[in-house]
Every structure is written in structure tokens, then in C-alpha cells.
Design an enzyme around this catalytic site. Structure first.
Site, mmCIF file in Angstrom:
data_model
loop_
_atom_site.group_PDB
_atom_site.id
_atom_site.type_symbol
_atom_site.label_atom_id
_atom_site.label_comp_id
_atom_site.label_asym_id
_atom_site.label_seq_id
_atom_site.Cartn_x
_atom_site.Cartn_y
_atom_site.Cartn_z
ATOM 1 N N SER A 127 0.834 -1.195 0.000
ATOM 2 C CA SER A 127 0.000 0.000 0.000
ATOM 3 C C SER A 127 0.882 1.264 0.000
ATOM 4 O O SER A 127 1.674 1.455 -0.910
ATOM 5 C CB SER A 127 -0.969 -0.031 1.185
ATOM 6 O OG SER A 127 -1.955 0.955 1.071
ATOM 7 N N ASP A 159 -9.248 -3.372 -6.341
ATOM 8 C CA ASP A 159 -8.550 -2.282 -5.648
ATOM 9 C C ASP A 159 -8.848 -0.971 -6.372
ATOM 10 O O ASP A 159 -8.755 -0.893 -7.601
ATOM 11 C CB ASP A 159 -7.047 -2.572 -5.675
ATOM 12 C CG ASP A 159 -6.218 -1.602 -4.851
ATOM 13 O OD1 ASP A 159 -6.721 -0.498 -4.541
ATOM 14 O OD2 ASP A 159 -5.074 -1.938 -4.532
#
Length: 329
Positions: free
Chosen positions: A171, A272
């Protein structure tokens, strides 16, 4: 007559991540419980410990050493940057600790997981600078002839293979990996150490305009969160959301051909919100004049960092195997 105390109010926030209150207190909603290191993890047989690698300022890291078959066995070194939107989480959080135990065991790597400073107490680029300091410290252990106990670690010196140094992150940690790799292409690390490989799991990249196959409506929906987060962790960033640190595809960003590593793994979930931008980054690296090898792994049915809390599932195990294979090669 006594005055009524002022009501505590939120003055800035990133919803679901962090609240900053009018009295100066900070509530990190995304933080997970911290756990201590373990001399021997019962599930993975990985040993871990915490060390200080800098005193001014004070920096800590958690080291992970897998079970070895030989006393002086050399294994790859992974310098790891945790996720948490640059403002939350810790290398000592329970899920990061479990993740590093599993990666160290399956990948047969020595992990140096860095505790970098976080926003809003410390805005970007502090996070990148702290991670660079940690990587430099690890590199400085190569050929450590003095064996100064105040500035060395026996696990790294005795078992680290400095010809196979990796950086990796998830991330926001994946974003940090990109920025560290770019910096390593422009600045030398101590003792002749080079970054061999880099992996970015579900990295955070964005920009002010849709590019490539990104659709305007979807882009604008995601931009609300991306801009809010970036403005929170880097107020008044030069170029705003097109700052090269978050938008490596901006025309003014450093040339991707200068990435300072030899191979790269990029992973993403099909659901995502940053999926499209990640795939475009992968394609840009491939089409650049960078001399390394890059591969992409996508799980079409999964969301952002799905594996982090589900390492024991079938998909979690597949994901870790892909990561371990990358670290083995």
C-alpha cells in the site's frame, strides 16, 4: 461563574484512518494492537527482535531471522516498509508481525522492518527519508570490520547476503518502495551495496487527471479520497497530487529508467481502487529504458491488500508463494 469547557472537535481527518482533534490529540482508527518480538515463532520457527539503528533521531526496526540449516548460512536481506496511509500502523502491529514471520519463513529472507515517523506529526517526505536512513544503515553492515556493537547487528553481519538486498512494501509502503528505488538510482548506498530486487504490493499512486484506460467517472470518484489523503500527509506538496512522489507517471517525474534495482514485482487486486493506476505504472516501467525485469501479479476478484489479514486462506498462501518465489530467484 465557571466557564464551560470547549467541546473537543475534529479539525482534520482521513475517514476510517485518522482523526485530529481541536485539543491536539490524535486518534488513529486504523492502528492494530502491537505485539512483542518472539525468540521463536511457533508457527514459522522464525526468530524476531527489536533494535535501535539510530539514536538521533531515535529509530527502531524489527528483525526477522528464519530457521537456518547452517551456522554461517547467508540469505537475502529484505528491507520492509509497512503500509498504513503514511499516518497509521507500525512494524510492531499484530498483522504486520505475522506477515513478516510468514514472508521470512517462506521466502528464506532476513527482514529488517522499519519504524518510520508518521503524519501528521511528521509530514512527507519524512517517511521516505527515514526509510532511506534505515536502508543505508543495513548497507553499512556490509564489510563491517570494526564490529562496533553500538552500530552493528550480528544477524545481518553473519547471515545477510549483501548481493541480494531487496526492498518491499504494501500500500503506502509500496509507494515508499518506488521512491526509495528512484533515490537509489541517483545516490549510492554505503559499502557498494546495490538493491537487487523490489516488490510493491498494491501501491498507492495517483494524479490529477485520468490517463490511459482510466474512465473519468470512476477516476473522479476515487480522487476524492486520494486527494484528501495526500493533502493530509503532505500539505502544500509541490505539484499537489501530481507531485512525483505520488504520481510517478507525471511528465515531470524522474525517468523510470533510473530505477535503482535489477528486478521488480508489482501486485494488485482487481477490485482495488488504485488498480488501474498500478497497472499503468507497470506498463510504463516495462516500456521505459530501464534495464531490469518486471512482472505483474493480479488477483481479479480481490480488493486492496486482501492477503494481509487472510494469510492462512488458499489465496493468501498463493500470494505468499508468489512473493517467496520472487525473493528466491
Amino acid at each position: 461563574m465557571a466557564s464551560t469547557p470547549k467541546k473537543k472537535e475534529i479539525v482534520s481527518q482521513v475517514p476510517d484512518f485518522i482523526n485530529v482533534y481541536s485539543d491536539g490529540t490524535i486518534e488513529r482508527l486504523d492502528d492494530k494492537p502491537k505485539v512483542p518480538p518472539s525468540p521463536l515463532d511457533p508457527q514459522t520457527c522464525v526468530s524476531s527482535k527489536d533494535i535501535f539503528f539510530s539514536n538521533d533521531p531515535s529509530f527502531k526496526a524489527r528483525l526477522y531471522l528464519p530457521k537456518l540449516t547452517q551456522n554461517n548460512q547467508k540469505i537475502p536481506i529484505l528491507v520492509y516498509f509497512h503500509g498504513g496511509a503514511f499516518c497509521c500502523e507500525s512494524p510492531f502491529a499484530s498483522h504486520h508481525h505475522k506477515y513478516c514471520n510468514v514472508v521470512a519463513s517462506q521466502g528464506k529472507v532476513l527482514i529488517f522492518s522499519i519504524e518510520y515517523r508518521r503524519a501528521p506529526e511528521h509530514f512527507i517526505p519524512t517517511q521516505y527519508d527515514d526509510c532511506w536512513v534505515g536502508l543505508k544503515w543495513v548497507a553499512s553492515q556490509n564489510n563491517n570490520e570494526t564490529k562496533d556493537p553500538t552500530n552493528c547487528d550480528p544477524w545481518i553481519i553473519n547471515h545477510g547476503d549483501f548481493n541480494r538486498v531487496f526492498i518491499g512494501g504494501d500500500s503506502s509502503g509500496g509507494n515508499i518502495v518506488h521512491n526509495i528505488a528512484i533515490r537509489a538510482g541517483a545516490e549510492e548506498l554505503p559499502c557498494g551495496v546495490k538493491i537487487f530486487g523490489a516488490y510493491m504490493n498494491h501501491p498507492f499512486f495517483w494524479g490529477s487527471k485520468p490517463i490511459g484506460f482510466e474512465k473519468v467517472e470512476e477516476f473522479e470518484k476515487i480522487s476524492e479520497f486520494a486527494n484528501l489523503l495526500w493533502n493530509f500527509v503532505y500539505p502544500n506538496a509541490p505539484g499537489g497530487i501530481d507531485n512525483p512522489m505520488v504520481n510517478p507517471l507525471d511528465p515531470k517525474a524522474p525517468n523510470l529508467a533510473t530505477l535503482g534495482c535489477s528486478k521488480m514485482l508489482i501486485t494488485v487486486g482487481g477490485k482495488d481502487r488504485f488498480r488501474n493506476r498500478t497497472v499503468l505504472y507497470y506498463e510504463a516501467v516495462k516500456q521505459s529504458e530501464w534495464k531490469g525485469e518486471v512482472e505483474l501479479f493480479e488477483d481479479e476478484d480481490e480488493d486492496h491488500c486482501y492477503y494481509m489479514f487472510d494469510l492462512d486462506s488458499e489465496k493468501g498462501k498463493i500470494f505468499i508463494k508468489i512473493l517467496a518465489d520472487f525473493l528466491h530467484l
